[in-house]
Write an enzyme that holds these catalytic residues in place. Sequence first.
Site, PDB file in Angstrom:
ATOM      1  N   ASP A   9       0.793  -1.228   0.000  1.00 37.62           N
ATOM      2  CA  ASP A   9       0.000   0.000   0.000  1.00 37.62           C
ATOM      3  C   ASP A   9       0.832   1.290   0.000  1.00 37.62           C
ATOM      4  OD1 ASP A   9      -1.262  -2.325   1.262  1.00 37.62           O
ATOM      5  OD2 ASP A   9      -3.021  -1.043   1.501  1.00 37.62           O
ATOM      6  N   GLU A  40      -4.170   2.201  -3.081  1.00 38.35           N
ATOM      7  CA  GLU A  40      -5.488   2.650  -2.629  1.00 38.35           C
ATOM      8  C   GLU A  40      -5.415   3.746  -1.564  1.00 38.35           C
ATOM      9  OE1 GLU A  40      -8.076   1.007  -0.097  1.00 38.35           O
ATOM     10  OE2 GLU A  40      -6.550   0.688   1.414  1.00 38.35           O
ATOM     11  N   ASN A  41      -4.219   4.021  -1.037  1.00 36.61           N
ATOM     12  CA  ASN A  41      -4.031   5.113  -0.081  1.00 36.61           C
ATOM     13  C   ASN A  41      -3.156   6.229  -0.648  1.00 36.61           C
ATOM     14  OD1 ASN A  41      -3.763   2.466   2.204  1.00 36.61           O
ATOM     15  ND2 ASN A  41      -5.428   3.928   2.277  1.00 36.61           N
ATOM     16  N   HIS A  69     -10.610   1.651   0.165  1.00 36.57           N
ATOM     17  CA  HIS A  69     -10.653   3.107  -0.019  1.00 36.57           C
ATOM     18  C   HIS A  69     -10.700   3.503  -1.496  1.00 36.57           C
ATOM     19  CE1 HIS A  69     -10.167   3.911   4.201  1.00 36.57           C
ATOM     20  NE2 HIS A  69      -9.008   3.279   4.269  1.00 36.57           N
ATOM     21  N   HIS A 151      -6.985  -7.864  -0.679  1.00 38.74           N
ATOM     22  CA  HIS A 151      -6.961  -6.727   0.242  1.00 38.74           C
ATOM     23  C   HIS A 151      -7.882  -7.055   1.412  1.00 38.74           C
ATOM     24  CE1 HIS A 151      -5.814  -2.505   0.818  1.00 38.74           C
ATOM     25  NE2 HIS A 151      -7.016  -2.319   1.338  1.00 38.74           N
ATOM     26  N   HIS A 176      -3.375  -4.286   2.850  1.00 32.29           N
ATOM     27  CA  HIS A 176      -4.327  -3.626   3.739  1.00 32.29           C
ATOM     28  C   HIS A 176      -3.808  -3.357   5.142  1.00 32.29           C
ATOM     29  CE1 HIS A 176      -8.055  -2.126   5.419  1.00 32.29           C
ATOM     30  NE2 HIS A 176      -8.064  -3.073   6.327  1.00 32.29           N
ATOM     31  N   HIS A 178      -0.722  -2.922   6.165  1.00 34.99           N
ATOM     32  CA  HIS A 178       0.448  -2.033   6.148  1.00 34.99           C
ATOM     33  C   HIS A 178       1.614  -2.563   6.980  1.00 34.99           C
ATOM     34  CE1 HIS A 178      -1.938   1.843   4.865  1.00 34.99           C
ATOM     35  NE2 HIS A 178      -2.416   0.742   4.312  1.00 34.99           N
TER      36      HIS A 178
END
Length: 261
Positions: A9, A40-41, A69, A151, A176, A178
């Site tokens: 991520d 996605e972040n 997200h 994820h 997801h 991290h």
Amino acid sequence: MARILMIGDVVGSPGRAILVRELPKIRKAHDISAVVVNAENAAAGSGITVALAKDILAAGADAITLGDHTWGQKEFVPLADALPQVVRPANFPEGSPGRGWCMVTLPTMRFAVVNILGRIFMQGAIDCPFRTMDRILAEIPKDVPVFVDFHAEATSEKKTMGFYLDGRVTAVVGTHTHVQTSDAMVLPKGSAYLTDLGMTGPYISSIGRDLKPVTRKFITGIPGRFEVASGPSVLEGAIVTYDPATRLATAIETFRVQEPL
């Protein structure tokens, strides 16, 4: 043999900065055939924009996966179909914009990238990830290597998915949480597996977020705005080596580039 780098991520501008700076060097130094990035972040810690996706692809990514997200940036919703190399979770409700898997075609190879979302501890209406994978694998040509970004929050759900897809795909990696896990392995039937790739972003943080508001929330219970942290960053992921003839993995190794304090 081919080598695919899958990156965890990307969080905010610090994550984007280390990715853009390091990815061309990594591709050359480690003889990387292709790169898949979870982003996605990427936009201020929540979602992505078309402009940021183009920047990541220009830096050397061949496909981008997303997650819970996906719709964090409103401007992305009507543009989710704009880039064929960007995939959102395939088990979003029917009618959602975008696509759940894509085919990456390069001069010397082609492979499929699938994005799937876990159910455990996740919010929203999410179709069964296991049945969704069965449906997608029926759509993808049998001679194509398949790389899955699952994820998901729960390690049990990720692990189960890994064995469920073992021998049917080239790799199943989690995103997801991290936090990079230490269980990289080639499963008995030949699929590479890792519970979580980790994070690409500031590591003096709470999974990429500024420590002060997060700590205050844990102590007081009072909600606050969790901004992306500043400071040195890390780029984490895994390199999957596979045999194009069998489409099965021969090795998987975790990968990390860390800026000094």
